[in-house]
Design an enzyme around this catalytic site. Structure first.
Site, mmCIF file in Angstrom:
data_model
loop_
_atom_site.group_PDB
_atom_site.id
_atom_site.type_symbol
_atom_site.label_atom_id
_atom_site.label_comp_id
_atom_site.label_asym_id
_atom_site.label_seq_id
_atom_site.Cartn_x
_atom_site.Cartn_y
_atom_site.Cartn_z
ATOM 1 N N CYS A 77 4.234 -7.921 13.127
ATOM 2 C CA CYS A 77 3.768 -9.058 12.790
ATOM 3 C C CYS A 77 4.663 -10.168 13.383
ATOM 4 O O CYS A 77 4.585 -10.320 14.609
ATOM 5 C CB CYS A 77 3.837 -9.326 11.088
ATOM 6 S SG CYS A 77 1.947 -10.081 10.473
ATOM 7 N N HIS A 92 0.516 -4.914 9.158
ATOM 8 C CA HIS A 92 1.685 -4.225 8.245
ATOM 9 C C HIS A 92 1.572 -2.751 8.115
ATOM 10 O O HIS A 92 1.010 -2.384 7.235
ATOM 11 C CB HIS A 92 2.061 -5.076 6.918
ATOM 12 C CG HIS A 92 2.416 -6.425 7.077
ATOM 13 N ND1 HIS A 92 3.909 -6.649 7.114
ATOM 14 C CD2 HIS A 92 1.855 -7.585 7.144
ATOM 15 C CE1 HIS A 92 4.107 -8.078 7.475
ATOM 16 N NE2 HIS A 92 2.872 -8.545 7.282
ATOM 17 N N GLU A 120 3.744 -0.673 6.895
ATOM 18 C CA GLU A 120 4.282 -0.336 5.645
ATOM 19 C C GLU A 120 3.623 -0.426 4.490
ATOM 20 O O GLU A 120 4.029 0.462 3.611
ATOM 21 C CB GLU A 120 5.537 -1.221 5.557
ATOM 22 C CG GLU A 120 5.396 -2.600 5.247
ATOM 23 C CD GLU A 120 5.204 -3.457 6.188
ATOM 24 O OE1 GLU A 120 5.698 -4.714 6.071
ATOM 25 O OE2 GLU A 120 4.850 -2.900 7.342
#
Length: 525
Positions: A86, A181, A183
């Site tokens: 990002c 993202h 994660e």
């Protein structure tokens, strides 16, 4: 000789994203050690850490602003793979000759990106296929700015209609950037991408496992303290319990645990701690019954912050007195964990996270010269729990709902009295017992009972009674930063209410808290 579990390591530079610690936890879940540093580290610090790869986190700022954070230039000169997430992708693009602009179309939430070129980062990874056989990935976007031109030596790997460069790569230098993202769980193949980067591209071995972490910690404790004696404040919470077990494995009877019973614990908790650690595991425990001392110090105090400070101060006084009674103690152990100590080495810009100091035991008497030992300081809470299981601690203890440090001192609203604590303990035990029986305990993130210092009229048999009120509280949350009140079944709440009113003499009314966070906090005080 224990294996070097820190041999392969990832450096994560934090640009301020709410997800940065989650990135670190994901890397650890892949069996690889990592550390989280502020973005403005020096070249010397990076060289000293000697990472196998570097991840640039997301962040709330705009790369188009003049003084926004930048990665140290050495990141791109170190010769190791770099993964920008990002904001991390945007600063990578800008610093290497690309261009970033504020976008009219902000992307927040679910998106589907189409893989248009082959890359080691996503090869063979897909959620679906286009009509002409190109891989599609379900991802979670959260950005306003976007890359409008990638550096000349990069290629576009994936795109969306509104984001032409959703993934970019320089395969030769092993630089990768994603505008989403990986994660978070909403990016369904995110763990596969992180695994591809950490394990394949950075070539890190999975050395960071609970069993190896324990072996490493035991070896380091023995090396640090030798034959010296160590003291630990044991509360029965997860961190101090796992610290106690690690130290006991490393140094045996040279560890003394001081358990201060402040009268603000859950029902039968003191007995359970003493039985488990003293009788079952054979630790050397000094039990200090101090209920009267804590309650006397709290008498007349209504302010929540003042109550917290009193409880902390009295604990330190009691612990210090007990420590002085012990002979030849050279070390103080604490259950400090990694989120407590995440910091940057002196930040030149002041944009790094403020250092959060954390001490489970406060100041020690000046006449006591002790070293500090913190065996858990590299570990996240989920890792501490896994290590606890490996050390033989029971699952139910390690995965209990959070309990505040001041205990019932902040769950009895207003002045804390023994009568109130005793009523609250019994009511709370019924609530938790019923949650477990209904298989709801692990479906909520936290549940507890609060004592309200107000009386309410009730009817029992032919008589009226004027007794106390308690509130039940149950929430669902991922990170405890925000929370929803748990929609527990009405018949379940009715059963809990009936049991409390009938079995706990002194309580006439039970209410259920339906406040979310925000605006309310999870705890009442």
């Amino acid at each position: 000789m224990t294996e070097n579990i820190h041999k392969h390591r990832i450096l994560i530079l934090d640009f301020g994203s709410q997800y940065t610690q989650l990135v670190a936890r994901r890397v650890r879940e892949l069996g690889v050690y990592c550390e989280l540093w502020a973005w403005d580290v020096t070249e010397a610090q990076i060289r000293d850490f000697n990472p196998s790869g570097i991840i640039l986190s997301g962040g709330p700022e705009s790369t188009t602003e003049e003084n926004s954070p930048r990665a140290p230039q050495y990141v791109f000169e170190a010769g190791v793979p770099v993964f920008g997430v990002c904001y991390g992708m945007q600063t990578m693009a800008m610093q290497l000759g690309g261009h970033v602009e504020a976008s009219n179309e902000r992307e927040f939430g679910y998106a589907q990106v189409e893989v248009v070129n082959d890359s080691a980062l996503v090869r063979g990874i897909e959620d679906a296929l286009t009509a002409d056989g190109k891989p599609l990935l379900d991802v979670w976007m959260s950005h306003g700015d976007k890359v409008t031109a990638i550096p000349s030596d990069f290629v576009t790997v994936a795109s969306t209609e509104s984001c032409p460069f959703a993934i970019m790569a320089n395969e030769e230098k092993r630089f990768y950037g994603v505008q989403f993202h990986p994660e978070v769980t909403h990016t369904r193949q995110g763990m596969h991408m992180l695994e591809r980067f950490v394990r394949d591209i950075c070539q890190c071995e999975a050395l960071w496992t609970p069993a190896k972490i324990i072996d490493d910690a035991v070896a380091r404790i023995r090396e640090q303290v030798g034959d010296d004696k160590v003291i630990l404040g044991l509360s029965g919470g997860v961190d101090s319990s796992v610290t106690a077990m690690l130290l006991h494995r490393a140094i045996g009877k040279n560890l003394t645990c001081v358990f201060v019973d402040n009268g603000l614990l859950r029902l039968n908790e003191a007995e359970q701690v003493l039985d488990m650690f003293g009788d079952h595991f054979g630790l050397n425990i000094v039990h200090v019954p101090a209920e009267d001392r804590f309650l006397s110090a709290l008498a007349g105090e209504n302010d929540p912050e003042a109550k917290r400070k009193i409880i902390g101060r009295v604990f330190v006084e009691v612990f210090d007195e007990e420590a002085l009674k012990l002979e030849d103690v050279k070390w103080l152990a604490q259950g400090t964990i990694y989120p407590d100590v995440i910091e940057s080495a002196a930040s030149a810009t002041g944009k790094a996270h403020v250092i959060k100091s954390h001490h489970n035991v406060g100041g020690l008497p000046k006449e006591m010269k002790m070293g500090l030992i913190e065996p858990l300081k590299e570990l996240f809470k989920d890792e501490v729990r896994k290590i606890g299981l490996e050390l033989g601690l029971p699952y139910d203890m390690l995965y209990r709902h959070p309990f505040p440090g001041p205990g019932l001192g902040v769950r009895v609203l207003g002045e804390v009295k023994k009568e109130y604590c005793d009523l609250l303990r019994r009511a709370d035990a019924i609530f938790i017992e019923e949650l477990r029986k209904a298989d709801l305990y692990n479906k909520v993130s936290q549940a507890f009972t609060v004592f309200l210092p107000v009386r309410s009229v009730g009817v029992m048999g032919d008589g009226r009674k004027y007794d106390w009120v308690v509130s039940l509280r149950a929430v669902e949350t991922i990170d405890f930063m925000t929370a929803h009140w748990a929609h527990l079944p009405y018949d379940f709440l009715g059963r809990v209410s009936n049991r409390i009113i009938n079995e706990v003499n002194g309580i006439s009314r039970v209410v259920y808290d339906i406040s979310g966070k925000p605006p309310a906090t999870i705890e009442w005080e």
